[in-house]
Design an enzyme around this catalytic site. Structure first.
Site, PDB file in Angstrom:
ATOM      1  CB  ALA A  11      50.945  19.508 -13.716  1.00 46.04           C
ATOM      2  CB  ILE A  14      48.845  23.433  -3.522  1.00 45.14           C
ATOM      3  CG1 ILE A  14      47.283  24.215  -3.055  1.00 45.14           C
ATOM      4  CG2 ILE A  14      49.688  23.646  -2.484  1.00 45.14           C
ATOM      5  CD1 ILE A  14      46.800  23.230  -2.046  1.00 45.14           C
ATOM      6  CG  LEU A  43      52.459   9.364  -7.526  1.00 44.73           C
ATOM      7  CD1 LEU A  43      52.457  10.551  -6.430  1.00 44.73           C
ATOM      8  CD2 LEU A  43      53.667   8.574  -7.281  1.00 44.73           C
ATOM      9  CB  SER A 112      42.063  18.138   3.032  1.00 46.63           C
ATOM     10  OG  SER A 112      40.970  18.675   2.621  1.00 46.63           O
ATOM     11  CE1 TYR A 152      40.675  15.181  -1.505  1.00 49.23           C
ATOM     12  CE2 TYR A 152      39.287  16.354   0.224  1.00 49.23           C
ATOM     13  CZ  TYR A 152      40.437  16.121  -0.606  1.00 49.23           C
ATOM     14  OH  TYR A 152      41.196  17.350  -0.634  1.00 49.23           O
ATOM     15  CE  LYS A 156      44.057  15.131   0.314  1.00 48.69           C
ATOM     16  NZ  LYS A 156      45.424  15.398  -0.025  1.00 48.69           N
TER      17      LYS A 156
END
Length: 258
Positions: A11, A14, A43, A112, A152, A156
């Site tokens: 939506a 990227i 998810l 990332s 975060y 990643k």
């Protein structure tokens, strides 16, 4: 030749740019997102992941040619590792049987450059062990001691390492399915815009992720790399974390490749 592709996080950012590019190339694209898309699924939950797989099977007749796992968040919250790692792994593993039925199947996950920053080993180890409860607990502990930013980067790092581990196995390479990660630098999206609009935070971001080549990226600059990795032209690249970061990784790690 038209292909059938599924993109999560479709939506915005990227994900939306990748959907738009693949459709311009003539492919059929199923977009999945939390609030909008052909499939609406959370998810961060087991039910949402199961819904994604079930709806994908219904919409495609059980056949996919490419999967791009792009859904991600960056909150100081355990949900970040639930979406970014466990949601991505569940997406790719869950849709692998549909890829096996496709033509020239390919899989890509968006990681990332933050994966090269400091991480919390407890979060990463739990994620790679597939222990979601332990990863959530470790994330809560990190937030509690004032290190929520590690959630975060750890999420990643974990999903990038999962790609490295999974890609050469019989389930992926043995089945003829290249599996790779793309690691962007700072991309101007709804996720990052509040940080970049704050002068103090922008300075911190630029020091953390220096991008000497063209500065901060637009989603449209990352989408072509994803599209190529997901295309039949990619016959040899697998198990790679491909940095699309304007040189940030080279600045941060110098000439050390690993």
């Amino acid at each position: 030749m038209s292909r059938t592709c599924l993109v999560t996080g479709a939506a915005s950012g990227i994900g939306a740019a990748t959907v738009a590019l693949l459709r311009r190339q003539g492919h059929t694209v199923i977009g999945a997102d939390l609030a909008d898309g052909d499939i609406r699924a959370d998810l961060s939950t087991a039910d949402g992941r199961a819904e994604l797989v079930a709806r994908a099977r219904e919409l495609t007749g059980g056949r996919l040619d490419a999967v791009v796992s792009c859904a991600g968040i960056a909150h100081f919250d355990p949900r970040t590792v639930q979406v970014n790692h466990f949601g991505a792994v569940a997406t790719l593993d869950g849709l692998r049987p549909l890829l096996a039925a496709g033509a020239d199947p390919r899989a890509v996950v968006v990681g990332s450059v933050d994966s090269v920053h400091p991480t919390d080993p407890a979060i990463v180890d739990a994620a790679l062990a597939g222990d979601e409860a332990a990863a959530v607990a470790a994330s809560r502990a990190a937030v509690g001691r004032g290190e929520g930013h590690l959630v975060y980067s750890s999420s990643k790092a974990a999903v990038s390492r999962w790609v490295r581990r999974a890609a050469p196995t019989d389930a992926w390479a043995g089945a003829g399915v290249p599996l790779n990660a793309v690691a962007p630098g700072v991309v101007v999206t709804p996720l990052t815009r509040p940080l970049l609009d704050d002068p103090e935070m922008r300075g911190l971001v630029e020091r953390s992720v220096p991008m000497p080549l063209h500065g901060h990226a637009r989603p449209e600059q990352v989408a072509p790399l994803i599209a190529w990795l997901a295309s039949p032209e990619n016959t040899l690249v697998t198990g790679q974390v491909v940095f699309a970061d304007g040189g940030a990784d080279a600045v941060l790690r110098g000439d050390s490749t690993w």
